[in-house]
Design a protein around this motif. Structure first.
Motif, PDB file in Angstrom:
ATOM      1  N   CYS A   1     -14.210   1.071  -0.971  1.00  0.00           N
ATOM      2  CA  CYS A   1     -14.703   0.968  -2.341  1.00  0.00           C
ATOM      3  C   CYS A   1     -15.076   2.346  -2.881  1.00  0.00           C
ATOM      4  CB  CYS A   1     -15.949   0.085  -2.384  1.00  0.00           C
ATOM      5  SG  CYS A   1     -15.645  -1.607  -1.855  1.00  0.00           S
TER       6      CYS A   1
ATOM      7  N   VAL B   1     -12.094   7.905  -6.833  1.00  0.00           N
ATOM      8  CA  VAL B   1     -10.844   7.323  -6.341  1.00  0.00           C
ATOM      9  C   VAL B   1     -10.132   8.293  -5.391  1.00  0.00           C
ATOM     10  CG1 VAL B   1      -8.527   6.628  -7.075  1.00  0.00           C
ATOM     11  CG2 VAL B   1     -10.547   5.718  -8.249  1.00  0.00           C
TER      12      VAL B   1
ATOM     13  N   ALA C   1      -9.519   7.704  -1.494  1.00  0.00           N
ATOM     14  CA  ALA C   1      -8.136   7.699  -0.987  1.00  0.00           C
ATOM     15  C   ALA C   1      -8.056   8.535   0.294  1.00  0.00           C
ATOM     16  CB  ALA C   1      -7.177   8.244  -2.037  1.00  0.00           C
TER      17      ALA C   1
ATOM     18  N   ALA D   1      -2.800  -2.443  -1.653  1.00  0.00           N
ATOM     19  CA  ALA D   1      -3.460  -1.975  -2.868  1.00  0.00           C
ATOM     20  C   ALA D   1      -4.243  -3.073  -3.581  1.00  0.00           C
ATOM     21  CB  ALA D   1      -2.422  -1.389  -3.825  1.00  0.00           C
TER      22      ALA D   1
ATOM     23  N   TYR E   1      -6.782  -1.638  -6.379  1.00  0.00           N
ATOM     24  CA  TYR E   1      -6.707  -0.728  -7.515  1.00  0.00           C
ATOM     25  C   TYR E   1      -5.275  -0.234  -7.672  1.00  0.00           C
ATOM     26  CZ  TYR E   1      -7.624   3.655 -10.059  1.00  0.00           C
ATOM     27  OH  TYR E   1      -7.620   4.693 -10.952  1.00  0.00           O
ATOM     28  N   PRO E   2      -4.738  -0.063  -8.893  1.00  0.00           N
ATOM     29  CA  PRO E   2      -5.404  -0.210 -10.190  1.00  0.00           C
ATOM     30  C   PRO E   2      -5.195  -1.568 -10.851  1.00  0.00           C
ATOM     31  CG  PRO E   2      -3.321   0.899 -10.520  1.00  0.00           C
ATOM     32  CD  PRO E   2      -3.386   0.548  -9.051  1.00  0.00           C
TER      33      PRO E   2
ATOM     34  N   LEU F   1     -10.766  -0.301  -3.827  1.00  0.00           N
ATOM     35  CA  LEU F   1      -9.531   0.492  -3.945  1.00  0.00           C
ATOM     36  C   LEU F   1      -8.367  -0.177  -3.222  1.00  0.00           C
ATOM     37  CD1 LEU F   1      -8.820   3.355  -5.079  1.00  0.00           C
ATOM     38  CD2 LEU F   1      -9.125   4.201  -2.745  1.00  0.00           C
TER      39      LEU F   1
ATOM     40  N   GLU G   1      -1.726   6.078 -11.475  1.00  0.00           N
ATOM     41  CA  GLU G   1      -2.731   5.846 -10.425  1.00  0.00           C
ATOM     42  C   GLU G   1      -2.100   5.885  -9.029  1.00  0.00           C
ATOM     43  OE1 GLU G   1      -2.440   4.006 -13.176  1.00  0.00           O
ATOM     44  OE2 GLU G   1      -4.410   3.416 -13.948  1.00  0.00           O
TER      45      GLU G   1
ATOM     46  N   LEU H   1      -2.926   8.510  -6.066  1.00  0.00           N
ATOM     47  CA  LEU H   1      -3.418   8.032  -4.767  1.00  0.00           C
ATOM     48  C   LEU H   1      -2.527   8.520  -3.634  1.00  0.00           C
ATOM     49  CD1 LEU H   1      -4.265   4.303  -5.603  1.00  0.00           C
ATOM     50  CD2 LEU H   1      -5.914   6.081  -4.970  1.00  0.00           C
TER      51      LEU H   1
ATOM     52  N   CYS I   1      -3.344  11.192  -0.482  1.00  0.00           N
ATOM     53  CA  CYS I   1      -3.126  11.000   0.963  1.00  0.00           C
ATOM     54  C   CYS I   1      -2.295  12.148   1.536  1.00  0.00           C
ATOM     55  CB  CYS I   1      -2.435   9.667   1.226  1.00  0.00           C
ATOM     56  SG  CYS I   1      -3.482   8.242   0.914  1.00  0.00           S
TER      57      CYS I   1
END
Lengths: 183, 183
Positions: free
Chosen positions: A76, A91, A95, A116, A118-119, A140, B88, B92, B96
């Motif tokens: 989260c 975010v 990640a 996934a 999010y989003p 997330l 998004e 993300l 990573c």
């Protein structure tokens, strides 16, 4: 390095649950992630209850393997605790924590995969309701963690065409050609 | 695991440049990151030119160490190549990849640190201009990589209060208390 290169997205699990000590080590790894201006804009929900795992799987098309994995971590993001209160930093930092979870699972011999939330607004709402997550917190992803059956293999995604030298418009030279230039 | 736990944000560098083979290994690690629906919405700009490093440092308050590090990677997110074309997911996945770069640098004995470009509109514009990056590409960060002086130390950010069990509202029990409950 080998853990990074060998990490795979695991969709098939044996059904055996990982232990509490493994979860603890994985969460230590998660919180060792970098975070903008050293904030810690993340929280983690560990789920081992089979009933909850089934309820979540029922509403998450890409997380059907949750019950089979036996354990899951919901990462989260908390914008209110991020650099400048920005959702983007919360975010990004979360990640990185997620990637550490995936790598730690691989390092310890388990399997894991980022599914996934999010989003997608609908999925965020569903998971918030299921896990009683406040609206200022962004779930997330949900990461199943368990013993892999071995069916899932690593995929080589290396592509030298995605590397630019010195600037974007720079000639797309390969490493061997670059060596010819005396680098 | 030890690489994850020992990774540190390195701000001080000796000035010696890392070699091209190290850069190659680090970029292999970057592209081994997970990405939504197996897309690869990332690109990488490697900068070793001292003049460019100085120009970037001049406009990036948090990246003053770029010339001292001697090498840098700008991780770029490309929404057009991400799952569902979503910014998004591009961000993300590229986050990573960035974490893998930081870990690979640590694993190889180098130092590195995420210095943010995104989501600051002014910094994004500046870096796009400096490196001739098209407007459909988001420069996420610039990661200096070099030999650490050893001044920068790892910081323990583990906080068990950020772990929830089974659901958000679940009692915040510590691992030892949890053990008492027979888990």
């Amino acid at each position: 390095m080998s853990t990074i290169l060998e990490r795979k997205s695991v969709h098939h699990y044996t059904g055996q649950k990982i232990g509490i000590e493994a979860i603890d080590r994985i969460l230590h790894a998660a919180m060792a992630a970098p975070a903008a201006v050293q904030m810690m804009p993340w929280e983690f929900i560990v789920i081992t209850d089979d009933k909850i795992l089934h309820s979540l799987a029922a509403g998450l098309p890409f997380a059907q393997m949750l019950p089979e994995a036996g354990t899951a971590v919901v990462v989260c993001a908390e914008p209110g605790k991020a650099a400048m209160g920005k959702e983007e930093f919360a975010v990004l930092d979360s990640a990185c924590a997620s990637e550490n979870i995936l790598l730690a699972a691989e390092a310890l011999g388990f399997g894991a995969v980022w599914t996934a939330i999010y989003p997608d607004k609908g999925l965020i709402k569903f998971v918030r309701q299921q896990l009683q997550i406040p609206v200022n917190i962004i779930p997330l992803n949900i990461i199943p963690i368990g013993y892999p059956t071995g069916e899932d293999k690593v995929r080589d995604k290396y592509d030298p065409a995605l590397i630019h030298w010195e600037k974007w418009q720079g000639t797309l030279i390969t490493l061997s050609e670059n060596n010819l230039h005396g680098k």
